[in-house]
Write an enzyme that holds these catalytic residues in place. Structure first.
Site, PDB file in Angstrom:
ATOM      1  N   LEU A  84     -27.597  24.732 -25.155  1.00 41.82           N
ATOM      2  CA  LEU A  84     -28.557  23.663 -24.889  1.00 41.82           C
ATOM      3  C   LEU A  84     -27.763  22.422 -24.521  1.00 41.82           C
ATOM      4  O   LEU A  84     -26.907  21.977 -25.283  1.00 41.82           O
ATOM      5  CB  LEU A  84     -29.399  23.419 -26.136  1.00 41.82           C
ATOM      6  CG  LEU A  84     -30.238  22.167 -26.216  1.00 41.82           C
ATOM      7  CD1 LEU A  84     -31.237  22.104 -25.087  1.00 41.82           C
ATOM      8  CD2 LEU A  84     -30.942  22.112 -27.559  1.00 41.82           C
ATOM      9  N   HIS A  85     -28.001  21.901 -23.324  1.00 41.19           N
ATOM     10  CA  HIS A  85     -27.298  20.724 -22.800  1.00 41.19           C
ATOM     11  C   HIS A  85     -28.267  19.563 -22.735  1.00 41.19           C
ATOM     12  O   HIS A  85     -29.378  19.733 -22.264  1.00 41.19           O
ATOM     13  CB  HIS A  85     -26.841  21.018 -21.374  1.00 41.19           C
ATOM     14  CG  HIS A  85     -25.384  21.059 -21.198  1.00 41.19           C
ATOM     15  ND1 HIS A  85     -24.664  19.980 -20.772  1.00 41.19           N
ATOM     16  CD2 HIS A  85     -24.507  22.063 -21.368  1.00 41.19           C
ATOM     17  CE1 HIS A  85     -23.389  20.323 -20.689  1.00 41.19           C
ATOM     18  NE2 HIS A  85     -23.271  21.577 -21.047  1.00 41.19           N
ATOM     19  N   ALA A  86     -27.869  18.370 -23.122  1.00 44.53           N
ATOM     20  CA  ALA A  86     -28.696  17.167 -22.985  1.00 44.53           C
ATOM     21  C   ALA A  86     -28.208  16.378 -21.780  1.00 44.53           C
ATOM     22  O   ALA A  86     -27.178  15.715 -21.837  1.00 44.53           O
ATOM     23  CB  ALA A  86     -28.631  16.316 -24.241  1.00 44.53           C
TER      24      ALA A  86
END
Length: 162
Positions: A84-86
């Protein structure tokens, strides 16, 4: 009734991956980053977030929290690692504007808050808020989807061991 024309029933080790945050769902080829859009990091999808509350897209165990807190890896029961990348380019902020709520080794469930992201700070300082969700070890898995019409906790992709 057999359900012809509907999404497959989950009858094997498939893991349903939900969107981690409310927002518009995108296929990876729509992500404005050539490494991600060409699938070089793995298969998956992305979301253009409407909120800074990023939740776990799967049940699993936190196996990686990047130093800059911009990315979190979660290992599922079937061994898939979901990253999960922000935002894009948020590693350059060295954690500013992003707070991870968990630690490596902790168990998470789908929908449990993982990251708190200051979207206004990121909007001003990174190329894009678009946030990829990638199957990091995708060579070992079949990925079905993305189902870009998914809402809420509906699966956006299904991940099965090959």
């Amino acid at each position: 009734m057999l359900g012809f024309g509907k999404k497959k029933l989950l009858i094997d080790d498939a893991v349903a991956v939900a969107s981690p945050v409310a927002g518009r769902l995108l296929a990876l080829d729509e992500v404005p980053d050539p490494v991600i859009s060409r699938g070089m990091m793995g298969p998956g999808f992305a979301v253009d977030p409407e909120s800074g509350r990023f939740c776990s897209p799967v049940d699993g165990t936190i196996v990686l929290i990047a130093k800059a807190a911009h990315a979190v890896g979660i290992r599922t029961a079937n061994g898939a690692v979901i990253m999960l990348h922000a935002g894009l380019g948020s590693v350059s902020l060295c954690g500013e504007g992003i707070r991870c709520r968990l630690a490596e080794g902790e168990r998470v469930i789908t929908g449990q808050p993982v990251l708190e992201v200051d979207l206004e700070l990121l909007r001003a300082r990174v190329p894009s808020l678009i946030s990829p969700v990638i199957v990091a070890n995708g060579d070992d898995y079949e990925v079905e989807g993305p189902f870009l019409d998914a809402v809420g906790s509906d699966p956006v992709v299904l991940v099965r061991r090959r």
